[in-house]
Design a protein around this motif. Structure first.
Motif, mmCIF file in Angstrom:
data_model
loop_
_atom_site.group_PDB
_atom_site.id
_atom_site.type_symbol
_atom_site.label_atom_id
_atom_site.label_comp_id
_atom_site.label_asym_id
_atom_site.label_seq_id
_atom_site.Cartn_x
_atom_site.Cartn_y
_atom_site.Cartn_z
ATOM 1 N N ALA A 150 0.845 -1.198 0.000
ATOM 2 C CA ALA A 150 0.000 0.000 0.000
ATOM 3 C C ALA A 150 0.873 1.237 0.000
ATOM 4 O O ALA A 150 2.045 1.196 0.398
ATOM 5 C CB ALA A 150 -0.930 0.016 1.226
ATOM 6 N N ARG A 151 0.284 2.343 -0.467
ATOM 7 C CA ARG A 151 0.922 3.647 -0.297
ATOM 8 C C ARG A 151 0.591 4.162 1.096
ATOM 9 O O ARG A 151 -0.406 3.774 1.690
ATOM 10 C CB ARG A 151 0.411 4.627 -1.347
ATOM 11 C CG ARG A 151 0.824 4.303 -2.778
ATOM 12 C CD ARG A 151 0.135 5.249 -3.765
ATOM 13 N NE ARG A 151 -1.281 4.920 -3.896
ATOM 14 C CZ ARG A 151 -2.220 5.793 -4.251
ATOM 15 N NH1 ARG A 151 -1.894 7.069 -4.472
ATOM 16 N NH2 ARG A 151 -3.477 5.418 -4.365
ATOM 17 N N TRP A 152 1.430 5.035 1.590
ATOM 18 C CA TRP A 152 1.222 5.570 2.936
ATOM 19 C C TRP A 152 1.267 7.102 2.912
ATOM 20 O O TRP A 152 2.034 7.692 2.162
ATOM 21 C CB TRP A 152 2.286 5.047 3.892
ATOM 22 C CG TRP A 152 2.192 5.620 5.278
ATOM 23 C CD1 TRP A 152 3.048 6.500 5.870
ATOM 24 C CD2 TRP A 152 1.176 5.356 6.259
ATOM 25 N NE1 TRP A 152 2.641 6.808 7.142
ATOM 26 C CE2 TRP A 152 1.482 6.120 7.412
ATOM 27 C CE3 TRP A 152 0.024 4.565 6.265
ATOM 28 C CZ2 TRP A 152 0.685 6.109 8.562
ATOM 29 C CZ3 TRP A 152 -0.766 4.541 7.409
ATOM 30 C CH2 TRP A 152 -0.430 5.303 8.528
ATOM 31 N N ALA A 174 5.794 8.990 -2.043
ATOM 32 C CA ALA A 174 7.092 8.322 -1.951
ATOM 33 C C ALA A 174 7.158 7.304 -0.830
ATOM 34 O O ALA A 174 8.089 6.510 -0.790
ATOM 35 C CB ALA A 174 8.211 9.355 -1.756
ATOM 36 N N GLU A 175 6.192 7.309 0.080
ATOM 37 C CA GLU A 175 6.219 6.353 1.181
ATOM 38 C C GLU A 175 5.228 5.226 0.935
ATOM 39 O O GLU A 175 4.119 5.447 0.466
ATOM 40 C CB GLU A 175 5.904 7.043 2.510
ATOM 41 C CG GLU A 175 7.027 7.929 3.013
ATOM 42 C CD GLU A 175 6.793 8.408 4.421
ATOM 43 O OE1 GLU A 175 7.767 8.545 5.172
ATOM 44 O OE2 GLU A 175 5.623 8.641 4.786
ATOM 45 N N MET A 176 5.658 4.005 1.287
ATOM 46 C CA MET A 176 4.824 2.821 1.132
ATOM 47 C C MET A 176 4.900 1.974 2.391
ATOM 48 O O MET A 176 5.753 2.192 3.256
ATOM 49 C CB MET A 176 5.276 2.017 -0.096
ATOM 50 C CG MET A 176 4.944 2.688 -1.422
ATOM 51 S SD MET A 176 5.677 1.841 -2.851
ATOM 52 C CE MET A 176 7.338 2.533 -2.829
ATOM 53 N N ARG A 210 -1.885 1.723 -8.527
ATOM 54 C CA ARG A 210 -2.581 0.445 -8.338
ATOM 55 C C ARG A 210 -2.593 0.000 -6.886
ATOM 56 O O ARG A 210 -3.360 -0.895 -6.507
ATOM 57 C CB ARG A 210 -1.941 -0.637 -9.217
ATOM 58 C CG ARG A 210 -2.326 -0.526 -10.692
ATOM 59 C CD ARG A 210 -1.998 -1.799 -11.443
ATOM 60 N NE ARG A 210 -0.571 -1.994 -11.595
ATOM 61 C CZ ARG A 210 0.130 -1.591 -12.651
ATOM 62 N NH1 ARG A 210 -0.485 -0.940 -13.631
ATOM 63 N NH2 ARG A 210 1.422 -1.817 -12.732
ATOM 64 N N LEU A 211 -1.750 0.617 -6.058
ATOM 65 C CA LEU A 211 -1.697 0.260 -4.647
ATOM 66 C C LEU A 211 -2.763 1.032 -3.875
ATOM 67 O O LEU A 211 -3.010 2.200 -4.158
ATOM 68 C CB LEU A 211 -0.315 0.584 -4.061
ATOM 69 C CG LEU A 211 0.874 -0.200 -4.600
ATOM 70 C CD1 LEU A 211 2.177 0.356 -4.029
ATOM 71 C CD2 LEU A 211 0.746 -1.682 -4.267
ATOM 72 N N PRO A 242 -12.250 -2.099 -1.414
ATOM 73 C CA PRO A 242 -11.743 -0.889 -0.759
ATOM 74 C C PRO A 242 -10.405 -0.473 -1.373
ATOM 75 O O PRO A 242 -9.562 -1.321 -1.683
ATOM 76 C CB PRO A 242 -11.562 -1.319 0.706
ATOM 77 C CG PRO A 242 -12.428 -2.524 0.865
ATOM 78 C CD PRO A 242 -12.386 -3.213 -0.458
ATOM 79 N N VAL A 243 -10.221 0.836 -1.553
ATOM 80 C CA VAL A 243 -8.972 1.329 -2.129
ATOM 81 C C VAL A 243 -8.288 2.359 -1.229
ATOM 82 O O VAL A 243 -7.147 2.738 -1.489
ATOM 83 C CB VAL A 243 -9.210 1.961 -3.516
ATOM 84 C CG1 VAL A 243 -9.693 0.908 -4.508
ATOM 85 C CG2 VAL A 243 -10.192 3.120 -3.431
ATOM 86 N N GLN A 244 -8.960 2.798 -0.184
ATOM 87 C CA GLN A 244 -8.369 3.806 0.695
ATOM 88 C C GLN A 244 -8.948 3.665 2.097
ATOM 89 O O GLN A 244 -10.145 3.451 2.275
ATOM 90 C CB GLN A 244 -8.628 5.213 0.159
ATOM 91 C CG GLN A 244 -7.976 6.325 0.971
ATOM 92 C CD GLN A 244 -8.130 7.683 0.313
ATOM 93 O OE1 GLN A 244 -8.384 7.777 -0.891
ATOM 94 N NE2 GLN A 244 -7.974 8.750 1.080
ATOM 95 N N LEU A 245 -8.057 3.784 3.095
ATOM 96 C CA LEU A 245 -8.488 3.774 4.491
ATOM 97 C C LEU A 245 -7.749 4.880 5.223
ATOM 98 O O LEU A 245 -6.523 4.968 5.162
ATOM 99 C CB LEU A 245 -8.183 2.424 5.145
ATOM 100 C CG LEU A 245 -8.577 2.288 6.623
ATOM 101 C CD1 LEU A 245 -10.081 2.459 6.804
ATOM 102 C CD2 LEU A 245 -8.129 0.940 7.181
#
Length: 250
Positions: free
Chosen positions: A110-112, A117-119, A138-139, A170-173
């Motif tokens: 996932a991206r963070w 730039a952070e995952m 896609r993440l 779900p794609v975002q939390l």
């Protein structure tokens, strides 16, 4: 003393041992001080997906100081750990002139944060690295206060499993600074889950919605844009074609 052969034999054995020890010590000093047996190659035993050869060639030579015996393998390890995609490193000597290196790379799930730039890897660890934009998009995107990445990832995995049963993704939390949860589905639907409560757990709240999801959505004239689960006895929805929020009971 010269008339005591046993004593002479013991003395001779002692002198031999002392001489042998001196030779071994001299040999050890020679190996340490003379630039013999240089490290001539480094064997990478694991395939690398994200770490580039040019990155390794830029940082590694400076850590290959000394010969086969004096080279500091822990320094080699720490040098490689500085590369963005490297999570873990194991280094061992290969007689007589090599090093074997095993690299564990971060595997992004996932991206963070802002998602540039952070995952997050599968261990819930945040790392800074770059992927092509198409792969980054896609993440899923996870957000939360500092130190909550593992918690947010665990909740996202749980929520994703719930919605898999109804064919949604779900794609975002998001976890706000007030510790309120917000989930976004692939079609843009935003689900306001709210804060944790001992008598009203977040997962139970979302599970209740998922259980009646198919029936309720099929009866609506338009797709909801917002679902609000912050009600003790039900939830409210906002339809795409209307501004009014419509409460739904159990």
């Amino acid at each position: 003393m010269w008339h005591k052969p046993q004593l002479l034999n013991t003395l001779a054995d002692l002198l031999f041992l002392v001489g042998a020890a001196a030779l071994l010590a001299a040999g050890a000093v020679w190996l340490l001080r003379v630039p013999a047996l240089p490290v001539q190659y480094v064997l990478f035993e694991t395939p690398l997906q994200h770490t580039r050869r040019g990155e390794i060639e830029q940082v590694l030579p400076g850590s290959l100081r000394g010969n086969f015996f004096t080279l500091d393998v822990s320094h080699v390890r720490q040098t490689l750990l500085q590369l963005p995609w490297v999570r873990g490193v194991q280094v061992r000597r290969l007689w007589p002139a090599g090093l074997a290196v095993q690299i564990e790379e971060h595997q992004p799930v996932a991206r963070w944060g802002e998602g540039y730039a952070e995952m997050i890897n599968g261990h819930g660890e945040v790392f800074a690295a770059l992927l092509p934009e198409a792969e980054m998009r896609r993440l899923p995107l996870l957000q939360g206060p500092n130190g909550t990445a593992r918690q947010v990832l665990e909740r996202f995995v749980s929520f994703r499993e719930m919605f898999a049963d109804v064919g949604e993704q779900p794609v975002q939390l998001n976890l706000s600074s007030r510790l309120a949860w917000q989930l976004v589905l692939a079609d843009g639907m935003r689900i306001e889950i709210g804060r944790e409560h001992p008598k009203w757990p977040v997962e139970a709240r979302l599970r209740r919605f998922v259980e009646i999801y198919t029936k309720e959505m099929a009866a609506l004239e338009a797709r909801p844009t917002v679902v609000d689960l912050r009600y003790p006895n039900g939830f409210a929805i906002k339809l795409a074609a209307a501004d009014a929020v419509q409460p739904k009971g159990k």
